[in-house]
Motif scaffolding. Structure first.
Motif, PDB file in Angstrom:
ATOM      1  N   GLU A 126       1.078   4.291  12.456  1.00 21.62           N
ATOM      2  CA  GLU A 126       0.615   3.138  13.245  1.00 21.62           C
ATOM      3  C   GLU A 126      -0.400   3.580  14.293  1.00 21.62           C
ATOM      4  O   GLU A 126      -1.444   2.944  14.485  1.00 21.62           O
ATOM      5  N   TRP A 127      -0.074   4.668  14.985  1.00 20.92           N
ATOM      6  CA  TRP A 127      -0.976   5.164  16.027  1.00 20.92           C
ATOM      7  C   TRP A 127      -2.278   5.688  15.434  1.00 20.92           C
ATOM      8  O   TRP A 127      -3.360   5.474  15.999  1.00 20.92           O
ATOM      9  N   LEU A 128      -2.209   6.371  14.300  1.00 17.31           N
ATOM     10  CA  LEU A 128      -3.428   6.856  13.663  1.00 17.31           C
ATOM     11  C   LEU A 128      -4.298   5.682  13.227  1.00 17.31           C
ATOM     12  O   LEU A 128      -5.532   5.739  13.316  1.00 17.31           O
ATOM     13  N   GLY A 129      -3.666   4.611  12.750  1.00 15.39           N
ATOM     14  CA  GLY A 129      -4.431   3.416  12.409  1.00 15.39           C
ATOM     15  C   GLY A 129      -5.106   2.810  13.627  1.00 15.39           C
ATOM     16  O   GLY A 129      -6.274   2.395  13.575  1.00 15.39           O
ATOM     17  N   ALA A 130      -4.375   2.764  14.738  1.00 17.24           N
ATOM     18  CA  ALA A 130      -4.941   2.211  15.969  1.00 17.24           C
ATOM     19  C   ALA A 130      -6.053   3.100  16.523  1.00 17.24           C
ATOM     20  O   ALA A 130      -7.024   2.604  17.112  1.00 17.24           O
ATOM     21  N   LEU A 131      -5.920   4.415  16.353  1.00 19.92           N
ATOM     22  CA  LEU A 131      -6.946   5.354  16.820  1.00 19.92           C
ATOM     23  C   LEU A 131      -8.123   5.440  15.847  1.00 19.92           C
ATOM     24  O   LEU A 131      -9.094   6.141  16.107  1.00 19.92           O
ATOM     25  N   LYS A 132      -8.006   4.728  14.724  1.00 22.78           N
ATOM     26  CA  LYS A 132      -9.035   4.698  13.686  1.00 22.78           C
ATOM     27  C   LYS A 132      -9.324   6.086  13.130  1.00 22.78           C
ATOM     28  O   LYS A 132     -10.475   6.443  12.864  1.00 22.78           O
ATOM     29  N   ALA A 133      -8.261   6.864  12.962  1.00 21.91           N
ATOM     30  CA  ALA A 133      -8.368   8.191  12.359  1.00 21.91           C
ATOM     31  C   ALA A 133      -8.131   8.076  10.860  1.00 21.91           C
ATOM     32  O   ALA A 133      -7.110   7.522  10.443  1.00 21.91           O
ATOM     33  N   PRO A 134      -9.024   8.585  10.027  1.00 20.55           N
ATOM     34  CA  PRO A 134      -8.795   8.542   8.570  1.00 20.55           C
ATOM     35  C   PRO A 134      -7.591   9.405   8.190  1.00 20.55           C
ATOM     36  O   PRO A 134      -7.333  10.438   8.813  1.00 20.55           O
ATOM     37  N   VAL A 135      -6.856   8.986   7.166  1.00 18.54           N
ATOM     38  CA  VAL A 135      -5.639   9.682   6.756  1.00 18.54           C
ATOM     39  C   VAL A 135      -5.641   9.867   5.246  1.00 18.54           C
ATOM     40  O   VAL A 135      -6.072   8.976   4.503  1.00 18.54           O
ATOM     41  N   VAL A 136      -5.144  11.029   4.802  1.00 12.41           N
ATOM     42  CA  VAL A 136      -4.883  11.274   3.383  1.00 12.41           C
ATOM     43  C   VAL A 136      -3.409  11.621   3.249  1.00 12.41           C
ATOM     44  O   VAL A 136      -2.929  12.556   3.895  1.00 12.41           O
ATOM     45  N   LEU A 137      -2.679  10.871   2.439  1.00  7.63           N
ATOM     46  CA  LEU A 137      -1.264  11.129   2.173  1.00  7.63           C
ATOM     47  C   LEU A 137      -1.111  11.681   0.768  1.00  7.63           C
ATOM     48  O   LEU A 137      -1.626  11.105  -0.193  1.00  7.63           O
ATOM     49  N   LEU A 138      -0.403  12.806   0.654  1.00  8.77           N
ATOM     50  CA  LEU A 138      -0.165  13.433  -0.648  1.00  8.77           C
ATOM     51  C   LEU A 138       1.327  13.504  -0.922  1.00  8.77           C
ATOM     52  O   LEU A 138       2.119  13.773  -0.016  1.00  8.77           O
ATOM     53  N   SER A 139       1.709  13.294  -2.164  1.00 11.28           N
ATOM     54  CA  SER A 139       3.119  13.429  -2.514  1.00 11.28           C
ATOM     55  C   SER A 139       3.263  13.694  -4.005  1.00 11.28           C
ATOM     56  O   SER A 139       2.520  13.155  -4.823  1.00 11.28           O
ATOM     57  N   ALA A 140       4.240  14.543  -4.325  1.00 13.39           N
ATOM     58  CA  ALA A 140       4.578  14.787  -5.730  1.00 13.39           C
ATOM     59  C   ALA A 140       5.682  13.852  -6.188  1.00 13.39           C
ATOM     60  O   ALA A 140       5.750  13.482  -7.365  1.00 13.39           O
ATOM     61  N   THR A 141       6.582  13.491  -5.277  1.00 18.12           N
ATOM     62  CA  THR A 141       7.750  12.675  -5.654  1.00 18.12           C
ATOM     63  C   THR A 141       8.079  11.722  -4.513  1.00 18.12           C
ATOM     64  O   THR A 141       8.950  11.999  -3.697  1.00 18.12           O
TER      65      THR A 141
END
Length: 942
Positions: free
Chosen positions: A466-481
């Motif tokens: 939520e905070w990263l969205g508000a700070l307008k920071a781009p995010v990459v989420l990775l997951s195998a499972t």
């Protein structure tokens, strides 16, 4: 003609401890304002929330002037009798020369940061900042409270009556003290040009970034070397001409001061995938490379789900460069669940940076357990040894040294790899949490292994997103499972922070990816990708019992010996035995070593036997890991070996074994762990075909050791403690038994299996008989209750969402919570419950050494004011992590020498005395009992 307002009084000191002469307060305020401007110039391009359209507020040029002005005002509370009296001889001289300074008395214990908040309310009102009857309506009060938090924790908001007359507070001072506050403020206003007042309250995300800049500027301006070079000559009177000259020098020197601190900005070049990684992209990588750029119009979140070995790391790094260029972001932060994964990924990020950046940028790694890596711990300790002392209060000085020179420096650096606890602490109400949020605001944040977190950490991760969205920071989420519901919650949290609500239900695909646009709030259609590493795995479940009768045919030890027969009797093969705990890994190794010893005595030639876990000296552990990567990596010689390890081996280590024998774990982790079994073999071929033993079957084989009691019923071993949830273990066990040895298709069956373990209708999925179903329901009830409690606790202690009214009304809530958040809560809940030990061996001459042979003296123990950087690295190679609970009770430690306590890293470690017993072995004492260390088994309890 109106009288000339008084000038700033050069006799009011701002810094004094350890300096050759007192440093005038006006000089420190001017220095801080100048450095804040240099930080702004470096960071503003990369922090979207500060740029036009990023957040409400004045134009950029006006905002820069205001930030410089506010930074200068941060310590104005030192213009008070309560602060000036802290150096009694200077205060006495001041009052003797100017008795009016004695008209207001001090209040012992009144902090200058509190005074700053109180006096600035009046100053900002006088400058035209809109006032209000209450703090939440007073624009000046918000900035005053913001600056009052420059020591990492915000002070309480002023009440209605206090707002009317802040000077009425005892110890703040009136008369000449008030005149001098206004005089110092006038000087800063004129120098910075901040004549236009702030008209509206700042959005909280913008306020967080601003106070972060102020804190770093204050620390840089407080470095001993920086101050010592600027101490005015005797007779300096702070005249307008003299102050202007000091300002101009500070402005000229500030950019280099920022560069010297490693706080630059990374600039990402436009490079092809092949240029970045020297390889042709696979299907997943090609899909993202071709599809992502057309979707990116600013900040957003990329979610990538794929099995181990499908190149998600390269996808993330390439995507980070795309997002960084599109958003103007000046950094990359690669976040992983454990220190082991952080160390492994650090090398890959470093290689990527060498090709992706147009300019050099500092690359550092940060994790709460950085000491587990010999070079990471050594770098931190050595940097702390070489770092310039920050002249401030003792606690703040240590904190500043950690951020500027030591263990937390990497968070502020343009490029860093760090563990998840370092990021999640940013949304806990702890001191300097705003610095963590500032550090992430200017980066593309990559969060790897997003499936690895429990309910507590998942809840905090949602708040962080939520905070990263508000700070307008781009995010990459990775997951195998990652379960489908978890994936949806993560994307929705980020968009919510950006001010968007998702109307349609998100349905991530596996393997595949999607992009959530923070600008429009739209989520792209999930793109499914065929995996080029499709393969079929055989999962064999064997019940194993524990207990003293290790010769019993169903005992865990007997089963493992039976499974190892092919590699023991053959001429080749590499086998991984993965254990749940360090203690069990050590015991398994001991049993196999005794067996192999008997085989040798009988003339046989058993395979090599190795042990890898976290409880080794950092230097020993690095050597073991390096040898494993050399022998079992892509180009390894693959000597005939049995490696006993813990779950630290299951993530981010590119190792390939012919057979995997593993204790039971939750389904998601078993699937992740299975990536170490014949990792470099798929339908396209086998990289190690010539070295594979003949006993390897058509499909990679994973043997699951399913724990049972003497009657054969499923039972979680007591020695496992709470490593894994009983409910998930029981569900996984039952689901694998239900499959009855049927091969598992990777990646085709991954999402189905992971979701099935968490399914509400598990009884219909796995069809267990009623007694088993009842036990699973009971374990489920405990798990769901625990998850609810964890979620409730995280909601209780985490800071509020970024756009919440309570935060906008009162910044105090950013660093204070309904429930107390202490170090113990953070370390145990965020997985950092480890103490750092260095064994000190007592030799016959009374000397203490780092080694058993007595050749390496313990640096600093026999005198010396500081530990050198070379000595710090040497100490770090001998550091061992242990559970924090072991250090209490009757544990015996040596007092840390002064040279260690002066180092912000070493000062947190423990010296464990080791004494030679009558049998010639070395022994120490922890709360858990007598302990030993050797380079083969590591640190172990007897």
């Amino acid at each position: 003609m109106s009288p000339q307002p008084p000038a700033a009084d050069a006799r009011l000191w701002g810094k004094q401890n350890g300096l050759p002469a007192p440093y005038p307060l006006i000089c420190h305020l001017v220095d801080t304002a100048a450095i804040a401007g240099a930080l702004w110039d470096v960071w503003v391009e990369g922090i979207a929330v500060l740029r036009p359209g990023g957040g409400d507020g004045p134009p950029l040029a006006d905002m820069r002037r205001l930030v410089c002005f506010w930074a200068g005002l941060h310590d104005i509370g030192k213009v008070s009798p309560s602060f000036q009296v802290l150096v009694e001889d200077l205060h006495r001289k001041l009052v003797t020369e100017s008795p009016e300074y004695g008209d207001s008395g001090p209040v012992r214990g009144l902090r200058h940061d509190e005074v700053s908040q109180w006096v600035l309310v009046e100053i900002f009102r006088a400058l035209g900042y809109p006032a209000g009857e209450t703090a939440r309506r007073d624009v000046g009060h918000q900035i005053a409270q913001l600056l009052g938090g420059h020591h990492g924790r915000f002070c309480a908001a002023l009440r209605r009556q206090e707002l009317k007359n802040p000077r009425a507070r005892e110890g703040v001072g009136d008369g000449v003290w008030e005149e001098q506050c206004r005089a110092h403020a006038r000087v800063l206003e004129d120098l910075t040009g901040a004549h236009e007042p702030l008209r509206e309250r700042l959005d909280v995300p913008v306020a967080v970034v601003v106070i972060g800049i102020v804190i770093v500027a204050d620390w840089l301006a407080s470095q001993e070397e920086f101050i010592s070079a600027r101490i005015p000559a005797q007779g300096w009177g702070a005249s307008p001409v003299e102050v202007r000259a000091h300002w101009e020098r500070a402005v000229a020197d500030a950019p280099q001061t920022v560069r010297d601190a490693g706080l630059g900005r990374a600039v990402f070049a436009e490079r092809t995938f092949q240029e970045l990684f020297d390889l042709e992209p696979n299907a997943l990588q090609s899909s993202v490379v071709s599809g992502l750029p057309e979707l990116v119009q600013g900040p957003g979140l990329l979610l990538v789900t794929a099995p181990p070995g499908d190149g998600k790391t390269e996808v993330a790094l390439h995507a980070a460069s795309v997002l960084a260029r599109a958003c103007g972001v000046g950094g990359l932060g690669f976040c992983l669940p454990t220190m082991a994964t952080t160390d492994a990924i650090h090398k890959r990020v470093s290689a990527f940076a060498g090709r992706a950046l147009l300019e050099d940028a500092a690359l550092t790694r940060v994790h709460s357990m950085a000491w587990l890596s010999s070079d990471a711990a050594g770098n931190a300790a050595a940097s702390a040894a070489d770092g310039d002392r920050v002249v401030t209060t003792k606690g703040a000085s240590l904190e500043a040294t950690q951020w500027l020179h030591a263990s937390r420096r990497g968070l502020l650096a343009p490029l860093s790899t760090f563990t998840i606890d370092q990021g999640l602490t940013g949304v806990l109400p702890v001191k300097y949490n705003v610095l963590r949020l500032l550090a992430l605001a200017g980066k593309v944040v990559v969060i790897d292994e997003a499936h690895s977190y429990d309910a507590w950490m998942h809840s905090l991760l949602l708040r962080l997103l939520e905070w990263l969205g508000a700070l307008k920071a781009p995010v990459v989420l990775l997951s195998a499972t990652l379960t489908g519901s978890s994936a949806r919650s993560l994307v929705e949290a980020y968009l919510r922070g950006g001010g968007h609500e998702t109307s349609a239900e998100l349905r991530p695909c596996y393997p595949g990816w999607l992009f959530a646009d923070a600008v429009s709030g739209e989520v792209s259609e999930p793109r499914e990708v065929l995996s080029e590493r499709e393969r079929q795995l055989g999962f064999e479940v064997l019940p194993v019992r524990r207990g003293p009768d290790i010769q019993h045919p169903g005992h865990r030890s007997s089963i493992i010996r039976e499974l190892l027969a092919p590699v023991v009797n053959g001429d080749r093969g590499c086998v991984l035995v993965c254990c749940t705990t360090v203690g069990e890994a050590q015991e398994t190794y001991r049993g196999l070593a005794e067996w192999f010893g008997r085989l040798k005595e009988s003339g046989a030639e058993p395979p090599a036997l190795r042990l890898l876990h976290s409880r080794f000296r950092a230097g020993d552990r690095a050597e073991i890991t390096d040898r494993c990567e050399t022998d079992f990596g892509k180009d390894g010689a693959r000597p005939r070996t049995v490696l006993v390890s813990t779950q630290i081996i299951e993530q981010s280590l590119d190792l390939d074994f012919d057979l995997l024998i593993t204790d039971l774990a939750p389904m998601a982790l078993l699937l992740q762990r299975s990536g170490r079994c014949q990792r470099h073999r798929d339908k396209r071929g086998d990289r190690h075909l010539e070295r594979r033993p003949g006993w390897v079957g058509a499909d990679p084989q994973i043997v699951i050791l399913d724990p049972v009691n003497a009657e054969g019923a499923f039972t979680v071993p007591t020695e496992w403690g709470e490593v894994y949830d009983e409910s998930l273990l029981h569900r996984t066990s039952r689901l694998l038994q239900e499959r009855d040895g049927k091969p598992i298709q990777i990646p085709g069956a991954v999402q189905e299996l992971v979701d099935a373990v968490y399914a509400d209708d598990f009884a219909q999925v796995a069809s267990p008989e009623e007694p088993t179903a009842a036990r699973i329901r009971a374990a489920d009830d405990e798990r769901l209750a625990a998850e609810a409690a964890e979620g409730a606790l995280s909601g209780l202690v985490a800071i509020k969402p970024p756009h919440s009214t309570p935060l906008r009304d009162d910044l105090w809530k950013l660093s204070n919570a309904q429930a107390e958040v202490g170090t113990a809560l953070i370390t145990t809940r965020l997985g950092a419950d480890s103490a750092r030990l260095v064994c000190a061996y007592e030799q016959e001459s009374g000397r203490w050494t780092l080694d058993e042979e007595g050749k390496i003296p313990v640096p600093g123990l026999n005198g010396g004011s500081r530990v050198t950087s070379v000595e710090a690295r040497l100490i770090a190679r001998h550091m061992i992590p242990v559970p924090g609970t072991w250090t209490g009770g009757d544990a015996e430690f040596l007092d840390l020498p002064d040279a260690w306590t002066r180092n912000s890293v070493l000062g947190e470690w423990r010296l464990l005395p080791m004494r030679r017993g009558s049998d010639g072995h070395w022994y120490g004492r922890m709360r858990s009992g007598p302990v030993q260390y050797d380079s083969v088994r590591g640190f172990h309890v007897l």
